[in-house]
Design a protein around this motif. Structure first.
Motif, PDB file in Angstrom:
ATOM      1  N   LEU A 165       0.840  -1.075  -0.044  1.00 39.94           N
ATOM      2  CA  LEU A 165      -0.142   0.036  -0.121  1.00 39.94           C
ATOM      3  C   LEU A 165       0.995   1.270   0.006  1.00 39.94           C
ATOM      4  CD1 LEU A 165      -2.917  -0.771   2.613  1.00 39.94           C
ATOM      5  CD2 LEU A 165      -2.826  -0.627  -0.042  1.00 39.94           C
ATOM      6  N   ASN A 166       2.207   1.217   0.494  1.00 42.23           N
ATOM      7  CA  ASN A 166       2.941   2.566   0.777  1.00 42.23           C
ATOM      8  C   ASN A 166       3.260   2.579  -0.810  1.00 42.23           C
ATOM      9  OD1 ASN A 166       2.606   2.441   3.472  1.00 42.23           O
ATOM     10  ND2 ASN A 166       4.523   1.350   3.988  1.00 42.23           N
ATOM     11  N   ILE A 167       3.331   1.955  -1.626  1.00 38.66           N
ATOM     12  CA  ILE A 167       3.704   2.145  -3.047  1.00 38.66           C
ATOM     13  C   ILE A 167       2.634   2.321  -4.029  1.00 38.66           C
ATOM     14  CG2 ILE A 167       4.859   1.383  -5.126  1.00 38.66           C
ATOM     15  CD1 ILE A 167       6.902   1.908  -2.728  1.00 38.66           C
ATOM     16  N   LEU A 168       1.415   1.535  -3.484  1.00 36.88           N
ATOM     17  CA  LEU A 168       0.121   1.697  -4.357  1.00 36.88           C
ATOM     18  C   LEU A 168      -0.530   2.914  -4.298  1.00 36.88           C
ATOM     19  CD1 LEU A 168      -1.510   0.176  -6.341  1.00 36.88           C
ATOM     20  CD2 LEU A 168      -2.665  -1.061  -4.738  1.00 36.88           C
ATOM     21  N   LEU A 169      -0.848   3.273  -2.961  1.00 39.05           N
ATOM     22  CA  LEU A 169      -1.557   4.441  -3.014  1.00 39.05           C
ATOM     23  C   LEU A 169      -1.122   5.816  -3.448  1.00 39.05           C
ATOM     24  CD1 LEU A 169      -2.726   4.025   0.906  1.00 39.05           C
ATOM     25  CD2 LEU A 169      -3.918   3.480  -1.441  1.00 39.05           C
ATOM     26  N   PRO A 170       0.154   6.060  -3.449  1.00 42.69           N
ATOM     27  CA  PRO A 170       0.683   7.400  -4.274  1.00 42.69           C
ATOM     28  C   PRO A 170       0.459   7.102  -5.685  1.00 42.69           C
ATOM     29  CG  PRO A 170       2.257   6.604  -2.450  1.00 42.69           C
ATOM     30  CD  PRO A 170       1.237   5.443  -2.787  1.00 42.69           C
ATOM     31  N   VAL A 171       0.620   5.984  -6.346  1.00 47.10           N
ATOM     32  CA  VAL A 171       0.729   6.000  -7.810  1.00 47.10           C
ATOM     33  C   VAL A 171      -1.037   6.048  -8.119  1.00 47.10           C
ATOM     34  CG1 VAL A 171       0.807   3.931  -9.600  1.00 47.10           C
ATOM     35  CG2 VAL A 171       2.384   4.235  -7.856  1.00 47.10           C
ATOM     36  N   ARG A 172      -1.784   5.325  -7.207  1.00 46.18           N
ATOM     37  CA  ARG A 172      -3.287   5.798  -7.496  1.00 46.18           C
ATOM     38  C   ARG A 172      -3.610   7.378  -7.410  1.00 46.18           C
ATOM     39  NH1 ARG A 172      -6.566   1.191  -3.946  1.00 46.18           N
ATOM     40  NH2 ARG A 172      -6.045  -0.820  -5.550  1.00 46.18           N
ATOM     41  N   LEU A 173      -2.901   8.067  -6.490  1.00 44.99           N
ATOM     42  CA  LEU A 173      -2.996   9.307  -6.373  1.00 44.99           C
ATOM     43  C   LEU A 173      -2.723  10.123  -7.922  1.00 44.99           C
ATOM     44  CD1 LEU A 173      -4.085  11.829  -4.723  1.00 44.99           C
ATOM     45  CD2 LEU A 173      -1.923  12.127  -3.986  1.00 44.99           C
TER      46      LEU A 173
ATOM     47  N   TYR B 299     -14.850   6.086  -9.292  1.00 45.73           N
ATOM     48  CA  TYR B 299     -13.766   5.246  -9.000  1.00 45.73           C
ATOM     49  C   TYR B 299     -12.423   5.970  -8.739  1.00 45.73           C
ATOM     50  CZ  TYR B 299      -9.882   2.019 -10.339  1.00 45.73           C
ATOM     51  OH  TYR B 299      -8.942   1.153 -10.089  1.00 45.73           O
ATOM     52  N   ASN B 300     -12.134   7.436  -9.454  1.00 43.03           N
ATOM     53  CA  ASN B 300     -11.168   7.923  -9.118  1.00 43.03           C
ATOM     54  C   ASN B 300     -11.191   8.777  -7.868  1.00 43.03           C
ATOM     55  OD1 ASN B 300      -8.941   8.106 -11.579  1.00 43.03           O
ATOM     56  ND2 ASN B 300     -11.014   8.179 -12.564  1.00 43.03           N
ATOM     57  N   ALA B 301     -12.073   8.954  -7.347  1.00 43.35           N
ATOM     58  CA  ALA B 301     -12.462   9.473  -5.959  1.00 43.35           C
ATOM     59  C   ALA B 301     -11.945   8.742  -4.858  1.00 43.35           C
ATOM     60  CB  ALA B 301     -13.819  10.257  -5.755  1.00 43.35           C
ATOM     61  N   SER B 302     -12.155   7.231  -5.178  1.00 40.14           N
ATOM     62  CA  SER B 302     -11.702   6.179  -4.349  1.00 40.14           C
ATOM     63  C   SER B 302     -10.078   6.493  -4.053  1.00 40.14           C
ATOM     64  CB  SER B 302     -12.143   5.024  -4.750  1.00 40.14           C
ATOM     65  OG  SER B 302     -11.371   4.390  -5.801  1.00 40.14           O
ATOM     66  N   HIS B 303      -9.507   6.947  -5.083  1.00 44.31           N
ATOM     67  CA  HIS B 303      -8.091   6.746  -5.110  1.00 44.31           C
ATOM     68  C   HIS B 303      -7.570   8.040  -4.140  1.00 44.31           C
ATOM     69  CE1 HIS B 303      -8.055   4.080  -8.263  1.00 44.31           C
ATOM     70  NE2 HIS B 303      -7.555   4.798  -9.141  1.00 44.31           N
ATOM     71  N   VAL B 304      -8.432   9.349  -4.087  1.00 39.70           N
ATOM     72  CA  VAL B 304      -8.000  10.037  -3.360  1.00 39.70           C
ATOM     73  C   VAL B 304      -8.524   9.986  -1.607  1.00 39.70           C
ATOM     74  CG1 VAL B 304      -8.576  12.518  -2.685  1.00 39.70           C
ATOM     75  CG2 VAL B 304      -8.547  11.718  -4.999  1.00 39.70           C
TER      76      VAL B 304
ATOM     77  N   GLY C 247      -8.660   6.881  -0.532  1.00 40.57           N
ATOM     78  CA  GLY C 247      -7.800   5.719   0.006  1.00 40.57           C
ATOM     79  C   GLY C 247      -6.578   6.328   0.348  1.00 40.57           C
ATOM     80  N   PHE C 248      -6.077   7.336  -0.357  1.00 42.88           N
ATOM     81  CA  PHE C 248      -4.706   7.821  -0.291  1.00 42.88           C
ATOM     82  C   PHE C 248      -4.918   8.717   1.245  1.00 42.88           C
ATOM     83  CE2 PHE C 248      -1.691  11.571  -0.415  1.00 42.88           C
ATOM     84  CZ  PHE C 248      -0.494  10.823  -0.639  1.00 42.88           C
TER      85      PHE C 248
ATOM     86  N   GLU D 289      -9.862   1.269  -0.125  1.00 41.35           N
ATOM     87  CA  GLU D 289     -11.261   1.526   0.067  1.00 41.35           C
ATOM     88  C   GLU D 289     -12.180   0.085  -0.400  1.00 41.35           C
ATOM     89  OE1 GLU D 289     -12.639   3.819   2.049  1.00 41.35           O
ATOM     90  OE2 GLU D 289     -10.514   4.397   2.368  1.00 41.35           O
ATOM     91  N   ASP D 290     -12.797  -0.196   0.345  1.00 39.85           N
ATOM     92  CA  ASP D 290     -13.873  -1.499   0.247  1.00 39.85           C
ATOM     93  C   ASP D 290     -14.691  -1.151  -1.026  1.00 39.85           C
ATOM     94  OD1 ASP D 290     -12.370  -2.933   1.866  1.00 39.85           O
ATOM     95  OD2 ASP D 290     -13.898  -2.459   3.539  1.00 39.85           O
ATOM     96  N   TRP D 291     -15.052   0.013  -1.032  1.00 42.97           N
ATOM     97  CA  TRP D 291     -16.155   0.413  -1.863  1.00 42.97           C
ATOM     98  C   TRP D 291     -15.645   0.745  -3.428  1.00 42.97           C
ATOM     99  CZ3 TRP D 291     -15.550   5.390  -3.797  1.00 42.97           C
ATOM    100  CH2 TRP D 291     -14.989   6.202  -2.985  1.00 42.97           C
ATOM    101  N   ARG D 292     -14.364   0.502  -3.607  1.00 45.54           N
ATOM    102  CA  ARG D 292     -13.859   0.626  -5.042  1.00 45.54           C
ATOM    103  C   ARG D 292     -14.317  -0.162  -5.983  1.00 45.54           C
ATOM    104  NH1 ARG D 292      -9.311  -0.991  -5.946  1.00 45.54           N
ATOM    105  NH2 ARG D 292      -8.744   0.340  -7.554  1.00 45.54           N
TER     106      ARG D 292
END
Length: 308
Positions: free
Chosen positions: A174-182, A239-244, A246-247, A253-256
């Protein structure tokens, strides 16, 4: 599981409606590009190809939803289907933006654009869009191989009998994935959406001032512009709001999966954009419907004759 019960009918509807509609659009644009290529047709053809790739891999998601989000298929198909599923979502946003930009240039700078309007520029843009979308979503293949010292997945131990595809991550991942999603949210959603909004808002303003365009044609073009913006926001926004979110919350987020419902429906809505964007597509659909009616009429006549 409630999520799978919601996803499966949406996936099924999208596949059954979107596949034939996009195949018809694909054949139409292929003929048109082969006969007389224009930038808008090249962009719409690539958008159709993106949707067809998305629909090709959608049955894997349908099977996953049918199995209550447990991955029962070969493990190698998980990253492949996820990569194709997510990358084509963002590639579609880029091509929708390209279509909007092309339309804006055509009405804002008609003379200059007619001079420099070349199909090869659309081809180059298409290649760039495919590369940008594919490279950014390569994270789908990278995450599973990130080193991890944690045996827990999102706070719970993953049972040996359970196989979740690209939905449970260790803290290190998650430490790598969440910034990439942002970054995906900012680069592949916000920037295209702002460009698309600027182009279509000015497109509408310019069309409203032009006196030589018929009222019907003007309203159709304005409706298409507004519809495209609404589709862009509704299909890709949640879907893109879930990235923010989640970050900010430092978790996936479970609702993705629920937000993906709107992105999935985009494959059904794009053919509507094709219909209003291209007279060739409208003609092809009209011919297809006419052919179906004629066949139904012939069958009815044969049935009546056989009954009598």
């Amino acid at each position: 599981m409630l999520v799978s019960q919601l996803l499966l009918p949406v996936y099924t509807f999208t596949f059954l409606f979107g596949l034939p509609a996009n195949i018809l659009a694909f054949c139409t644009f292929c003929r048109k590009v082969h006969r007389k290529p224009t930038p808008i047709d090249i962009l719409l053809l690539n958008l159709t190809i993106s949707d067809l790739i998305f629909l090709t891999f959608l049955p894997f998601k349908m099977k996953e939803a049918h199995d209550d989000m447990i991955w029962t298929m070969p493990e190698d198909l998980c990253p492949l289907s996820s990569f194709m599923f997510f990358s084509t979502i963002y590639i579609s946003t880029l091509f929708l933006t390209g279509v909007g930009f092309e339309r804006y240039l055509g009405v804002a700078f008609p003379i200059q654009y007619s001079v420099y309007r070349r199909p090869r520029y659309a081809v180059i843009s298409s290649v760039v869009f495919w590369l940008v979308g594919g490279l950014n979503l390569s994270i789908v293949y990278i995450v599973p191989f990130l080193p991890s010292n944690s045996s827990s997945v999102n706070g719970s131990v993953l049972q040996p009998s359970e196989k979740i595809c690209y939905n449970n991550f260790t803290q290190e991942q998650l430490n790598i994935l969440l910034p990439v999603r942002l970054e995906l949210f900012l680069v592949l959603f916000c920037i295209p959406f702002l460009i698309c909004g600027f182009c279509y808002i000015n497109f509408i303003k310019i069309l409203s001032r032009l006196p030589h365009i018929s009222r019907r044609r003007r309203l159709r073009a304005i409706g298409l512009a507004l519809g495209t913006l609404v589709v862009f926001a509704v299909c890709f926004g949640p879907y893109n709001a879930s990235h923010v979110v989640g970050f900010v919350r430092a978790e996936s987020e479970d609702w993705r999966d629920l937000a993906l419902i709107f992105s999935t429906l985009n494959a059904c809505l794009d053919p509507v954009i094709f219909y209003f964007s291209s007279a060739t597509v409208r003609s092809a659909i009209s011919g297809f419907v006419k052919g179906i009616r004629e066949k139904v009429h012939v069958l009815k006549c044969k049935t009546i004759q056989s009954c009598s």
